[in-house]
Write an enzyme that holds these catalytic residues in place. Structure first.
Site, PDB file in Angstrom:
ATOM      1  CG  ASP A   1      -4.456   0.712  -3.262  1.00 55.69           C
ATOM      2  OD1 ASP A   1      -3.797   1.629  -3.780  1.00 55.69           O
ATOM      3  OD2 ASP A   1      -4.425   0.467  -2.033  1.00 55.69           O
TER       4      ASP A   1
ATOM      5  CD  GLU B   1      -1.842   5.813  -0.596  1.00 55.62           C
ATOM      6  OE1 GLU B   1      -1.485   6.794   0.089  1.00 55.62           O
ATOM      7  OE2 GLU B   1      -3.022   5.376  -0.602  1.00 55.62           O
TER       8      GLU B   1
END
Length: 417
Positions: free
Chosen positions: A90, A186
């Site tokens: 991400d 994350e």
């Protein structure tokens, strides 16, 4: 100044340019789902297909968008413990990651101009990024000025994938059995929470999720998210005397009790902070979202306690509870665990030096999947990617750093063989 570069693209650059164009922004609003955004599956499946094509084994994309794979060892190293290499899928939602248009410029000094937006250059100079002085003559990958680039952490992904491709083409290069993992979410603090560590089967690992090349990190913040809610009392302003309680004013009073020197714009190194991420307010209700960070556990706890005491002070003034605080722990300083594995730091230093890079051991002023993994039994320091100015439209990464980090990873895995 910058001019368009026409250099031939190395494998890691080709991969990086491909990956950053896949939108993978996580969504804090949907943090109760993993992944928080379904679009993270797009890159997960792409990477899984590429890993299978490179001969990786046990390639899987879980229901939560974790990509895992095993790389066979080089001849003679089959019995060595498996080593993990980890990066995250991400990108942050702070700046748009949709429609990323990367391009390579040849930096010639002065301001680095990423692009032109609304007729104005999107630029950054040496007064903000002193390292640019050492990058004159380098090819740099930039955005077009309308989005972030996504080097955090697609540079790490590209570097790991380029290493896998190199080992696939040259299986004689020494390396132990490897585990590769790409995690979702994350950036919103979820990270590796749902990784099946037993199935991953690694004895130790490294995240490739740092900044400028040479950074080596085994200390991170202790971290919590703090949500503060303010309950006002709304009434017509004409009848408000001694009756109205404005929730927005309660917030400003609360925020004013938090020392300005504790804000992130005034801190560095091992100094922690209290950071206001966002606030919404009406007369009736207000909600403020903070993150609290400190490497020192006691100082971290004192910052959270300070916020509680600020709320108690305002409630005492009001004569009733109008301010409430919710604290959500996110991660702890992985130094508590990694300090017991100094050999992981020593080997990483050797790998950087062997690739011609001076290692710099620094505390992470942020988080990493390695924090959760270390406390779950998988000690996991963090390595640089080479990127600069992450989470913003001025983000860039030198091509040479991308290429060199693949060499660093090759030197690293060789030492575990």
């Amino acid at each position: 100044m910058a001019s368009t570069s026409s250099t031939t693209s190395p494998d890691v650059l080709t991969r990086f340019l491909r990956y950053v164009q896949v939108d993978t922004q996580s969504s804090d609003e949907h943090a109760d789902h993993v992944p928080s955004s379904a679009i993270q599956f797009d890159l997960a499946r792409l990477l899984a297909d590429e890993l299978r094509a490179l001969g990786a084994q046990n390639v899987q994309v879980s229901d939560h968008a974790y990509v895992t794979a095993h790389i066979p060892a080089s001849p003679g190293a089959e019995g060595r413990p498996r080593l993990g290499l980890i990066a995250h899928l991400d990108t942050t939602e702070v700046v748009s990651g949709f429609g990323v248009r990367p391009h390579v410029v040849h930096y010639e000094g002065g301001d680095l101009v990423c692009g032109i937006v609304d007729g104005k250059p999107v630029a950054i100079g040496t007064e903000k990024v002193a390292a640019l002085r050492d990058l004159v003559g380098e090819d740099l990958v930039c955005t077009d000025g309308t989005t972030l680039l996504g080097a955090d952490d697609k540079a790490g992904i590209a570097e790991i994938m380029a290493l896998v491709a190199r080992l696939s083409n040259h299986p004689e290069l020494p390396h132990p059995p490897l585990g590769v993992c790409f995690c979702p979410d994350e950036e919103i603090g979820h990270g590796a929470e749902l990784l099946d560590i037993d199935a991953f089967g690694c004895s130790y690992a490294y995240t490739v999720d740092g900044g400028p090349i040479g950074e080596l990190e085994w200390e991170c913040f202790n971290a919590s998210e703090v949500t503060v809610r303010f309950r006002g009392y709304s009434i017509h302003p004409g009848d408000a005397k001694d009756r109205m309680v404005n929730a927005g004013n309660l917030f400003t009073a609360f925020h004013g009790l938090l020392p300005a020197p504790m804000r992130p714009e005034h801190t560095e190194g091992y100094e922690g902070f209290i950071h206001l991420e966002g606030v919404s307010a009406t007369c009736e209700h207000a909600t403020a979202r903070y993150i609290v960070r400190d490497h020192d556990a006691q100082k971290f706890a004192s910052k959270v306690d300070l916020m509680r005491r600020a709320a108690d002070f305002i409630n005492a003034q009001q004569g009733e509870e109008r301010v409430t605080i919710e604290v959500k722990p996110q991660y702890r300083n992985m130094a508590e665990i990694v300090a017991g594995y100094p050999e992981l730091i020593d080997v990483a230093k050797e790998a950087f030096a062997a690739a011609g890079v001076e290692p710099r051991v620094l505390p992470i002023r942020g988080g990493t999947d390695g924090a959760q993994l270390s406390f779950r039994g998988l000690p996991c320091p963090n390595l640089s990617t080479g990127g600069y100015c992450c989470h913003g439209v001025n983000e860039f990464i030198p091509v040479r750093s991308l290429v060199t980090m693949v060499d660093v990873l090759q030197e690293l895995v060789a030492r575990f063989a």
